[in-house]
Design an enzyme around this catalytic site. Structure first.
Site, PDB file in Angstrom:
ATOM      1  N   LYS A 237       0.827  -1.207   0.000  1.00 31.00           N
ATOM      2  CA  LYS A 237       0.000   0.000   0.000  1.00 31.00           C
ATOM      3  C   LYS A 237       0.863   1.260   0.000  1.00 31.00           C
ATOM      4  O   LYS A 237       0.417   2.318  -0.387  1.00 31.00           O
ATOM      5  CB  LYS A 237      -0.917   0.003   1.230  1.00 31.00           C
ATOM      6  CG  LYS A 237      -2.069  -0.999   1.124  1.00 31.00           C
ATOM      7  CD  LYS A 237      -3.212  -0.619   2.024  1.00 31.00           C
ATOM      8  CE  LYS A 237      -3.289  -1.275   3.324  1.00 31.00           C
ATOM      9  NZ  LYS A 237      -3.494  -2.507   3.763  1.00 31.00           N
ATOM     10  N   SER A 238       2.105   1.114   0.481  1.00 26.37           N
ATOM     11  CA  SER A 238       2.956   2.308   0.548  1.00 26.37           C
ATOM     12  C   SER A 238       3.583   2.630  -0.812  1.00 26.37           C
ATOM     13  O   SER A 238       4.248   3.647  -0.951  1.00 26.37           O
ATOM     14  CB  SER A 238       4.029   2.134   1.618  1.00 26.37           C
ATOM     15  OG  SER A 238       4.758   0.967   1.347  1.00 26.37           O
TER      16      SER A 238
END
Ligand code: GLU
Length: 312
Positions: A237-238
């Site tokens: 997600k980063s």
């Protein structure tokens, strides 16, 4: 290949999707959201959303709202209000107090460096100094072996004492640990079916131990295959480049459908999100969900950009 029966319409089922707001949703998040939604809807059940905003240092500002907006763009609406873990400290504290009173949890002053000699696994305190705010751990008995049947991954067994040892319930920095919060909230939301990515398979025995210690029911577990990039790495997600595009939901929904082992032909005539979801709901066959390759998912490393493949 998998052991999921076609879900009967009468089965009591409540699923959930519970993202941590550490960045934007990616294809793997969508697979977990869509897979849990489909299993709940195919069983005539409910589906809830929970924001797992427990870890302020890792949280990305605005990510929770963007995740919820993205889910809405994909037509995946929860039944009822969104539960935010950041509002749940008192409930986690009550569960922790109970474990402390029973002698199942204990304050631990060990530092990461002190535990490194034991491979980072806590079996006995080796702290040389007391900390002002110790971590709280669950005491895991030497014979704590947990066996459970995962609907896609099959029978799983973990010797929790050997594999993880006494694990953290509240961190030394005061943050609540995922393992405690997820168990308390799955029970509080009445979740019957936990459906999520196979990267969390390894956490499930810890969660079952906690459910037993807190007299909470154990839900059914379904761990979906991980979505990997072309280099065989799990998505993150980063990594903004891997985010799904809420402005163009159909390609990602169709890709998630295929990754769930479902027939692409079933969605062919569907031209917008509601039509795709309706067709998907009607054509979904749980028993077609692939397992993925356990060895490959266990060896996942840092993510890269690229096109998505399924681990198998
Ligand atoms: N919050 C976790 C994540 O975003 C998922 C937790 C769960 O589904 O149990 O990876």
């Amino acid at each position: 290949m998998t052991r999921l029966p076609d879900a009967p319409a009468t089965r009591t089922c409540r699923g959930r999707f519970a993202p941590s707001p550490t960045g934007d949703l990616h294809a793997g998040s969508l697979l977990a959201a869509f897979g849990s939604w489909l299993l709940a809807r195919a069983a005539g059940g409910e589906w809830l959303l929970r924001v797992e905003d427990l870890d302020p240092p890792r949280e990305v500002p605005g990510a929770a709202d963007r995740q919820l907006a993205a889910l809405a763009a994909f037509g995946l609406h929860g039944d009822g209000p969104v539960l935010r873990q950041s509002t749940r400290g008192e409930v986690y504290q009550a569960a922790l107090d109970r474990l402390l009173a029973q002698g199942r949890a204990f304050a631990c002053h060990c530092s990461r460096r002190e535990l490194a000699a034991a491979g980072g696994i806590h079996r006995a305190c080796v702290a040389s100094a007391r900390r002002p705010t110790p971590a709280i751990r669950l005491r895991v008995p030497a014979d704590a072996c947990v066996t459970f049947d995962d609907a896609v991954q099959g029978t799983q067994r973990q010797d929790v004492a050997a594999a993880v040892g006494d694990f953290v319930l509240r961190r030394a920095d005061g943050c609540w640990a995922y393992q405690l919060a997820v168990v308390v909230d799955d029970a509080a939301q009445g979740i019957s079916d936990v459906v999520r990515g196979a990267d969390l398979l390894d956490s499930t025995p810890r969660q079952i131990l906690l459910q037993r210690a807190l007299d909470l029911p154990t839900p059914r577990y379904t761990h979906l295959p991980l979505v990997l990039d072309t280099h065989g790495h799990k998505l993150s997600k980063s990594d903004a480049a891997q985010a799904i595009d809420p402005d163009d939901p159909l390609p990602a929904l169709r890709a998630a459908w295929r990754a769930l082992g479902q027939s692409p032909a079933a969605l062919e005539g569907a031209a917008d999100v509601p039509a795709v979801l309706l067709a998907a709901r009607r054509a979904f066959v749980p028993g077609r969900i692939p397992r993925g390759d356990p060895a490959r998912t266990a060896a996942i490393a840092a993510p890269h950009n690229g096109h998505f493949t399924i681990a198998q």
